[in-house]
Design a protein around this motif. Structure first.
Motif, PDB file in Angstrom:
ATOM      1  N   ASN A 270       5.166   6.323  18.979  1.00 20.17           N
ATOM      2  CA  ASN A 270       4.466   6.309  17.700  1.00 20.17           C
ATOM      3  C   ASN A 270       3.018   5.887  17.849  1.00 20.17           C
ATOM      4  OD1 ASN A 270       6.259   6.679  15.054  1.00 20.17           O
ATOM      5  ND2 ASN A 270       7.542   5.807  16.659  1.00 20.17           N
TER       6      ASN A 270
ATOM      7  N   TYR B 295       4.090   0.561  10.450  1.00 22.66           N
ATOM      8  CA  TYR B 295       4.527   1.164   9.188  1.00 22.66           C
ATOM      9  C   TYR B 295       5.597   2.225   9.437  1.00 22.66           C
ATOM     10  CZ  TYR B 295       4.361   3.874   4.869  1.00 22.66           C
ATOM     11  OH  TYR B 295       4.694   4.538   3.728  1.00 22.66           O
ATOM     12  N   ARG B 296       5.438   2.993  10.503  1.00 26.37           N
ATOM     13  CA  ARG B 296       6.418   4.030  10.814  1.00 26.37           C
ATOM     14  C   ARG B 296       7.734   3.448  11.323  1.00 26.37           C
ATOM     15  NH1 ARG B 296       2.887   8.618  14.107  1.00 26.37           N
ATOM     16  NH2 ARG B 296       1.325   9.015  12.472  1.00 26.37           N
TER      17      ARG B 296
ATOM     18  N   GLU C 273      -0.463   1.502  11.772  1.00 24.47           N
ATOM     19  CA  GLU C 273       0.241   2.740  11.437  1.00 24.47           C
ATOM     20  C   GLU C 273       1.586   2.815  12.145  1.00 24.47           C
ATOM     21  OE1 GLU C 273       0.767   6.487   9.632  1.00 24.47           O
ATOM     22  OE2 GLU C 273      -0.708   4.905   9.268  1.00 24.47           O
ATOM     23  N   THR C 274       1.628   2.336  13.397  1.00 25.24           N
ATOM     24  CA  THR C 274       2.886   2.349  14.149  1.00 25.24           C
ATOM     25  C   THR C 274       3.910   1.425  13.517  1.00 25.24           C
ATOM     26  OG1 THR C 274       1.697   2.838  16.209  1.00 25.24           O
ATOM     27  CG2 THR C 274       3.918   1.935  16.410  1.00 25.24           C
TER      28      THR C 274
END
Length: 301
Positions: free
Chosen positions: A273, A164-165, A161-162
């Motif tokens: 993040n 992706y951000r 997820e990090t």
């Protein structure tokens, strides 16, 4: 008591028509759900990882035979596990779990590997890459150990997820890396060749150089991460083919903006993040585990 007692056996009752109407299916489900059976499969995965670590070049015939026999036994055990899982849960529920499908794929690949070895198809040098691919897939089986480890799931999904951000930042970093790679290739191409302490076109280039795009990319990356960048700076500075002013400006700007600014922003952005993503995913993983539990225990097929 701070420690929970390890439960080896669990009393299970049929909870769906799929299990009530078929005794074999129900007993496969009961056997697979027993904690002691799960611990045994985890132990086999650890043994499989150890066996893979023991394989090396120039092993004796006895060692090869022992490892091959143990590998065959382990593949048979994992095949039995897949049989219990597919029969006990049903094929429709089985394919809804990505990890179970992945395990089944590894078992199939392992069976193919054993078949090729028995036929002598993997003994030649030309088949070494195929054997390496099979071995890599067998190594990935160890991730099954973390399936019930919620903290590990949260960490891995938080990393994904990090990343992706951070797509925008990664794009800026790649653009910066590409720009300085081209500049280094343009300024210092074919300049890091020395005969003793002086430049000589007849000599070979140093290990890190800017003679082509791949070498220049590696050199710039090594500078950004701070791995002996000063040695490369000195080599460029002392080369008679380079302008020392260009060398100084290039390395100062690369270290200042790449190594100090971009890398520190990357670490700060990554930590920030990661913490927010982990806090968000801790709830999602618990909800997902609850949904998977309902999938496997529901009476709907």
């Amino acid at each position: 008591n701070k420690f929970k007692r390890i439960q080896l056996f669990e009393k299970i009752k049929p909870h769906s028509d799929y299990h009530k109407n078929n005794v074999i299916v129900f007993y496969c489900y009961v056997i697979y759900k027993q904690p002691i059976v799960q611990y045994f499969f985890y132990f086999c995965i650890l043994i499989n990882s150890i066996i893979l670590g023991l394989e090396r070049v120039n092993m004796s015939n006895l060692e090869n035979k022992i490892i091959e026999k143990v590998n065959i036994v382990l593949v048979a055990i994992f095949t039995l596990e897949m049989f219990l899982l597919i029969v006990g849960y049903g094929f429709n529920k089985f394919i809804r779990d990505a990890m179970s499908v992945w395990d089944c794929l590894i078992v199939i690949v392992s069976i193919i590997e054993i078949g090729l070895k028995e036929n002598g198809k993997l003994s030649t040098n030309s088949s070494a890459s195929i054997a390496s691919t099979f071995r890599m897939l067998r190594i990935l089986r160890v991730f099954k150990l973390f399936r019930s480890w919620t903290s590990f799931q949260i960490i891995m999904e938080s990393i994904g997820e990090t990343m992706y951000r951070m797509v925008d930042y990664i794009f800026v970093f790649i653009l910066f890396l590409f720009m300085y790679t081209l500049l280094g290739f343009s300024f210092f191409n074919d300049s890091l060749k020395f005969d003793d302490d002086t430049f000589s076109a007849k000599s070979n280039s140093n290990f890190y150089n800017f003679d082509n795009f791949p070498n220049s990319l590696v050199s710039v990356f090594m500078i950004i991460i701070g791995d002996h960048w000063y040695d490369l700076f000195y080599e460029c500075y002392r080369s008679d083919k380079n302008n020392f002013i260009v060398v100084i400006i290039y390395f100062i700007t690369l270290v200042l903006f790449g190594q100090i600014t971009l890398m520190n922003i990357f670490l700060a952005y990554l930590i920030d993040n990661f913490q927010s993503a982990r806090a968000h995913l801790e709830k999602n993983v618990n909800v997902r585990n609850y949904i998977l539990y309902n999938i496997y225990t529901s009476s709907d097929l």
